[in-house]
Design a protein around this motif. Structure first.
Motif, PDB file in Angstrom:
ATOM      1  N   LYS A  15       0.830  -1.212   0.000  1.00  0.00           N
ATOM      2  CA  LYS A  15       0.000   0.000   0.000  1.00  0.00           C
ATOM      3  C   LYS A  15       0.863   1.259   0.000  1.00  0.00           C
ATOM      4  O   LYS A  15       0.550   2.234  -0.678  1.00  0.00           O
ATOM      5  CB  LYS A  15      -0.934   0.015   1.219  1.00  0.00           C
ATOM      6  CG  LYS A  15      -2.078  -0.941   1.122  1.00  0.00           C
ATOM      7  CD  LYS A  15      -3.131  -0.603   2.164  1.00  0.00           C
ATOM      8  CE  LYS A  15      -3.205  -1.589   3.258  1.00  0.00           C
ATOM      9  NZ  LYS A  15      -4.267  -1.330   4.230  1.00  0.00           N
ATOM     10  N   GLU A  16       1.954   1.226   0.733  1.00  0.00           N
ATOM     11  CA  GLU A  16       2.867   2.377   0.791  1.00  0.00           C
ATOM     12  C   GLU A  16       3.511   2.620  -0.575  1.00  0.00           C
ATOM     13  O   GLU A  16       3.607   3.759  -1.035  1.00  0.00           O
ATOM     14  CB  GLU A  16       3.941   2.141   1.858  1.00  0.00           C
ATOM     15  CG  GLU A  16       4.803   3.344   2.119  1.00  0.00           C
ATOM     16  CD  GLU A  16       4.054   4.505   2.748  1.00  0.00           C
ATOM     17  OE1 GLU A  16       4.468   5.664   2.499  1.00  0.00           O
ATOM     18  OE2 GLU A  16       3.063   4.290   3.453  1.00  0.00           O
ATOM     19  N   LYS A  19       0.905   4.094  -2.888  1.00  0.00           N
ATOM     20  CA  LYS A  19       0.682   5.498  -2.533  1.00  0.00           C
ATOM     21  C   LYS A  19       1.812   6.388  -3.060  1.00  0.00           C
ATOM     22  O   LYS A  19       1.563   7.444  -3.628  1.00  0.00           O
ATOM     23  CB  LYS A  19       0.577   5.635  -1.016  1.00  0.00           C
ATOM     24  CG  LYS A  19       0.333   7.035  -0.531  1.00  0.00           C
ATOM     25  CD  LYS A  19       0.235   7.077   0.984  1.00  0.00           C
ATOM     26  CE  LYS A  19       0.116   8.485   1.479  1.00  0.00           C
ATOM     27  NZ  LYS A  19       0.144   8.552   2.950  1.00  0.00           N
ATOM     28  N   GLY A  22       1.469   7.211  -6.663  1.00  0.00           N
ATOM     29  CA  GLY A  22       0.272   7.937  -7.059  1.00  0.00           C
ATOM     30  C   GLY A  22      -0.952   7.066  -7.314  1.00  0.00           C
ATOM     31  O   GLY A  22      -1.924   7.531  -7.908  1.00  0.00           O
ATOM     32  N   ASN A  24      -3.960   5.572  -5.719  1.00  0.00           N
ATOM     33  CA  ASN A  24      -4.755   5.657  -4.498  1.00  0.00           C
ATOM     34  C   ASN A  24      -6.000   4.777  -4.541  1.00  0.00           C
ATOM     35  O   ASN A  24      -6.603   4.515  -3.514  1.00  0.00           O
ATOM     36  CB  ASN A  24      -5.159   7.107  -4.239  1.00  0.00           C
ATOM     37  CG  ASN A  24      -3.941   7.974  -4.001  1.00  0.00           C
ATOM     38  OD1 ASN A  24      -3.056   7.624  -3.234  1.00  0.00           O
ATOM     39  ND2 ASN A  24      -3.877   9.098  -4.692  1.00  0.00           N
ATOM     40  N   GLU A  25      -6.386   4.353  -5.729  1.00  0.00           N
ATOM     41  CA  GLU A  25      -7.538   3.479  -5.871  1.00  0.00           C
ATOM     42  C   GLU A  25      -7.059   2.085  -6.227  1.00  0.00           C
ATOM     43  O   GLU A  25      -6.414   1.882  -7.252  1.00  0.00           O
ATOM     44  CB  GLU A  25      -8.472   3.989  -6.972  1.00  0.00           C
ATOM     45  CG  GLU A  25      -9.192   5.250  -6.595  1.00  0.00           C
ATOM     46  CD  GLU A  25     -10.223   5.615  -7.645  1.00  0.00           C
ATOM     47  OE1 GLU A  25     -10.903   4.700  -8.147  1.00  0.00           O
ATOM     48  OE2 GLU A  25     -10.320   6.796  -7.958  1.00  0.00           O
TER      49      GLU A  25
END
Length: 64
Positions: A15-16, A19, A22, A24-25
């Motif tokens: 997840k990091e 993120k 870019g 996020n979905e």
């Protein structure tokens, strides 16, 4: 970004990375043996497969 780099990471680390790139979905799908289908996703699960061409970006995870 080379999406295959995510395979084997914990969900938290993946997840990091998403993120930071870019993204996020994304969708998280859990795979498990039949008797453990009700597992609640947590950040210690491991990424088994990545589908970057799906919308949203999809991660297949399992308990470590």
């Amino acid at each position: 970004m080379d999406e295959m780099f995510l395979i084997g990471m914990t969900l938290k680390d993946a997840k990091e990375v998403l993120k930071n790139n870019g993204i996020n979905e994304y969708r998280v799908v859990v795979t498990a043996p039949p008797r453990r289908r009700n597992a609640v996703v947590n950040d210690n699960f491991r990424v088994l497969m990545v589908y970057p061409e799906y919308s949203p970006f999809t991660l297949i995870v399992s308990e470590a």
